[in-house]
Design a protein around this motif. Structure first.
Motif, PDB file in Angstrom:
ATOM      1  N   GLY A  67       0.845  -1.188   0.000  1.00  0.00           N
ATOM      2  CA  GLY A  67       0.000   0.000   0.000  1.00  0.00           C
ATOM      3  C   GLY A  67       0.875   1.230   0.000  1.00  0.00           C
ATOM      4  N   LEU A  68       0.515   2.206   0.775  1.00  0.00           N
ATOM      5  CA  LEU A  68       1.249   3.460   0.849  1.00  0.00           C
ATOM      6  C   LEU A  68       2.498   3.321   1.702  1.00  0.00           C
ATOM      7  CD1 LEU A  68       1.289   6.523   0.266  1.00  0.00           C
ATOM      8  CD2 LEU A  68       0.035   6.817   2.407  1.00  0.00           C
ATOM      9  N   SER A  69       3.600   3.822   1.214  1.00  0.00           N
ATOM     10  CA  SER A  69       4.847   3.857   1.968  1.00  0.00           C
ATOM     11  C   SER A  69       5.287   5.306   2.096  1.00  0.00           C
ATOM     12  CB  SER A  69       5.936   3.051   1.257  1.00  0.00           C
ATOM     13  OG  SER A  69       7.192   3.308   1.854  1.00  0.00           O
ATOM     14  N   SER A  70       5.488   5.768   3.327  1.00  0.00           N
ATOM     15  CA  SER A  70       5.934   7.145   3.525  1.00  0.00           C
ATOM     16  C   SER A  70       7.310   7.358   2.904  1.00  0.00           C
ATOM     17  CB  SER A  70       5.953   7.500   5.011  1.00  0.00           C
ATOM     18  OG  SER A  70       6.814   6.635   5.724  1.00  0.00           O
ATOM     19  N   LEU A  71       8.097   6.295   2.805  1.00  0.00           N
ATOM     20  CA  LEU A  71       9.414   6.406   2.164  1.00  0.00           C
ATOM     21  C   LEU A  71       9.266   6.665   0.665  1.00  0.00           C
ATOM     22  CD1 LEU A  71      11.198   3.447   3.975  1.00  0.00           C
ATOM     23  CD2 LEU A  71      11.315   5.881   4.530  1.00  0.00           C
ATOM     24  N   ASP A  72       8.293   6.027   0.029  1.00  0.00           N
ATOM     25  CA  ASP A  72       8.044   6.274  -1.389  1.00  0.00           C
ATOM     26  C   ASP A  72       7.557   7.701  -1.625  1.00  0.00           C
ATOM     27  OD1 ASP A  72       8.845   3.776  -2.187  1.00  0.00           O
ATOM     28  OD2 ASP A  72       6.819   2.959  -2.321  1.00  0.00           O
ATOM     29  N   VAL A  73       6.727   8.190  -0.736  1.00  0.00           N
ATOM     30  CA  VAL A  73       6.244   9.565  -0.864  1.00  0.00           C
ATOM     31  C   VAL A  73       7.418  10.531  -0.751  1.00  0.00           C
ATOM     32  CG1 VAL A  73       4.814  11.339   0.205  1.00  0.00           C
ATOM     33  CG2 VAL A  73       3.939   9.008  -0.013  1.00  0.00           C
ATOM     34  N   ALA A  74       8.318  10.268   0.188  1.00  0.00           N
ATOM     35  CA  ALA A  74       9.461  11.158   0.419  1.00  0.00           C
ATOM     36  C   ALA A  74      10.413  11.211  -0.773  1.00  0.00           C
ATOM     37  CB  ALA A  74      10.219  10.717   1.665  1.00  0.00           C
ATOM     38  N   ASP A  75      10.609  10.076  -1.452  1.00  0.00           N
ATOM     39  CA  ASP A  75      11.560  10.078  -2.573  1.00  0.00           C
ATOM     40  C   ASP A  75      10.892  10.207  -3.946  1.00  0.00           C
ATOM     41  OD1 ASP A  75      10.630   7.533  -3.211  1.00  0.00           O
ATOM     42  OD2 ASP A  75      12.437   6.504  -2.563  1.00  0.00           O
ATOM     43  N   GLY A  76       9.588  10.469  -3.950  1.00  0.00           N
ATOM     44  CA  GLY A  76       8.896  10.744  -5.206  1.00  0.00           C
ATOM     45  C   GLY A  76       8.418   9.525  -5.969  1.00  0.00           C
ATOM     46  N   ASP A  77       8.457   8.343  -5.362  1.00  0.00           N
ATOM     47  CA  ASP A  77       8.046   7.119  -6.055  1.00  0.00           C
ATOM     48  C   ASP A  77       6.623   6.673  -5.716  1.00  0.00           C
ATOM     49  OD1 ASP A  77      10.547   6.938  -7.201  1.00  0.00           O
ATOM     50  OD2 ASP A  77      11.347   5.674  -5.611  1.00  0.00           O
ATOM     51  N   ALA A  78       5.828   7.551  -5.161  1.00  0.00           N
ATOM     52  CA  ALA A  78       4.502   7.169  -4.676  1.00  0.00           C
ATOM     53  C   ALA A  78       3.549   6.731  -5.782  1.00  0.00           C
ATOM     54  CB  ALA A  78       3.875   8.315  -3.883  1.00  0.00           C
ATOM     55  N   ARG A  79       3.832   7.053  -7.014  1.00  0.00           N
ATOM     56  CA  ARG A  79       2.928   6.717  -8.110  1.00  0.00           C
ATOM     57  C   ARG A  79       3.418   5.530  -8.937  1.00  0.00           C
ATOM     58  NH1 ARG A  79      -0.742  11.125  -9.092  1.00  0.00           N
ATOM     59  NH2 ARG A  79      -0.212  12.822  -7.715  1.00  0.00           N
ATOM     60  N   GLU A  80       4.274   4.717  -8.376  1.00  0.00           N
ATOM     61  CA  GLU A  80       4.823   3.577  -9.124  1.00  0.00           C
ATOM     62  C   GLU A  80       3.823   2.451  -9.323  1.00  0.00           C
ATOM     63  OE1 GLU A  80       8.370   2.366  -7.129  1.00  0.00           O
ATOM     64  OE2 GLU A  80       9.579   3.780  -8.248  1.00  0.00           O
ATOM     65  N   GLY A  81       2.788   2.384  -8.522  1.00  0.00           N
ATOM     66  CA  GLY A  81       1.809   1.323  -8.634  1.00  0.00           C
ATOM     67  C   GLY A  81       1.914   0.343  -7.481  1.00  0.00           C
ATOM     68  N   VAL A  82       0.967  -0.556  -7.430  1.00  0.00           N
ATOM     69  CA  VAL A  82       0.886  -1.524  -6.348  1.00  0.00           C
ATOM     70  C   VAL A  82       1.691  -2.757  -6.704  1.00  0.00           C
ATOM     71  CG1 VAL A  82      -0.703  -3.018  -5.070  1.00  0.00           C
ATOM     72  CG2 VAL A  82      -1.384  -0.697  -5.644  1.00  0.00           C
ATOM     73  N   GLU A  83       2.478  -3.226  -5.748  1.00  0.00           N
ATOM     74  CA  GLU A  83       3.276  -4.431  -5.938  1.00  0.00           C
ATOM     75  C   GLU A  83       2.679  -5.565  -5.114  1.00  0.00           C
ATOM     76  OE1 GLU A  83       7.762  -6.049  -4.980  1.00  0.00           O
ATOM     77  OE2 GLU A  83       7.399  -3.901  -5.074  1.00  0.00           O
ATOM     78  N   ILE A  84       2.568  -6.742  -5.712  1.00  0.00           N
ATOM     79  CA  ILE A  84       2.121  -7.929  -4.984  1.00  0.00           C
ATOM     80  C   ILE A  84       3.329  -8.458  -4.224  1.00  0.00           C
ATOM     81  CG2 ILE A  84       1.188 -10.250  -5.149  1.00  0.00           C
ATOM     82  CD1 ILE A  84      -0.900  -8.623  -6.378  1.00  0.00           C
ATOM     83  N   ILE A  85       3.200  -8.579  -2.914  1.00  0.00           N
ATOM     84  CA  ILE A  85       4.289  -9.039  -2.062  1.00  0.00           C
ATOM     85  C   ILE A  85       4.283 -10.565  -1.957  1.00  0.00           C
ATOM     86  CG2 ILE A  85       5.285  -8.917   0.259  1.00  0.00           C
ATOM     87  CD1 ILE A  85       5.317  -6.232  -1.295  1.00  0.00           C
ATOM     88  N   ALA A  86       3.094 -11.156  -1.745  1.00  0.00           N
ATOM     89  CA  ALA A  86       2.997 -12.608  -1.560  1.00  0.00           C
ATOM     90  C   ALA A  86       1.575 -13.073  -1.861  1.00  0.00           C
ATOM     91  CB  ALA A  86       3.369 -12.974  -0.123  1.00  0.00           C
ATOM     92  N   ARG A  87       1.452 -14.368  -2.130  1.00  0.00           N
ATOM     93  CA  ARG A  87       0.143 -15.014  -2.357  1.00  0.00           C
ATOM     94  C   ARG A  87      -0.002 -16.150  -1.362  1.00  0.00           C
ATOM     95  NH1 ARG A  87      -1.127 -12.966  -7.316  1.00  0.00           N
ATOM     96  NH2 ARG A  87       0.512 -12.703  -8.837  1.00  0.00           N
TER      97      ARG A  87
END
Length: 72
Positions: free
Chosen positions: A33-53
């Motif tokens: 979901g949302l990562s404050s680290l992604d927001v800080a470095d400008g990567d917040a719009r990269e899309g959702v990644e599936i971590i595990a099934r």
């Protein structure tokens, strides 16, 4: 479909998404979901990644706890 939101101490949010609901659980995924680290470095719009099934939501919850996440 059912979505549970989980977060860790660093502000990272993952979601447990149950794709099929029935008496015994159902298939599910954990997605980033949302990562404050992604927001800080400008990567917040990269899309959702599936971590595990997982085939069982309890296994998915165990995994989330083991990774340091707590339900919101």
């Amino acid at each position: 479909m059912r979505v549970e939101v989980w977060h860790d101490e660093h502000g990272v949010t993952w979601e447990l998404v149950q794709l099929g609901l029935d008496e015994i659980g159902g298939a599910c995924i954990i997605r980033e979901g949302l990562s404050s680290l992604d927001v800080a470095d400008g990567d917040a719009r990269e899309g959702v990644e599936i971590i595990a099934r997982f085939g069982d939501p309890e296994d998915a919850r165990d995994y989330l706890y083991s990774e340091g996440f707590e339900p919101v």
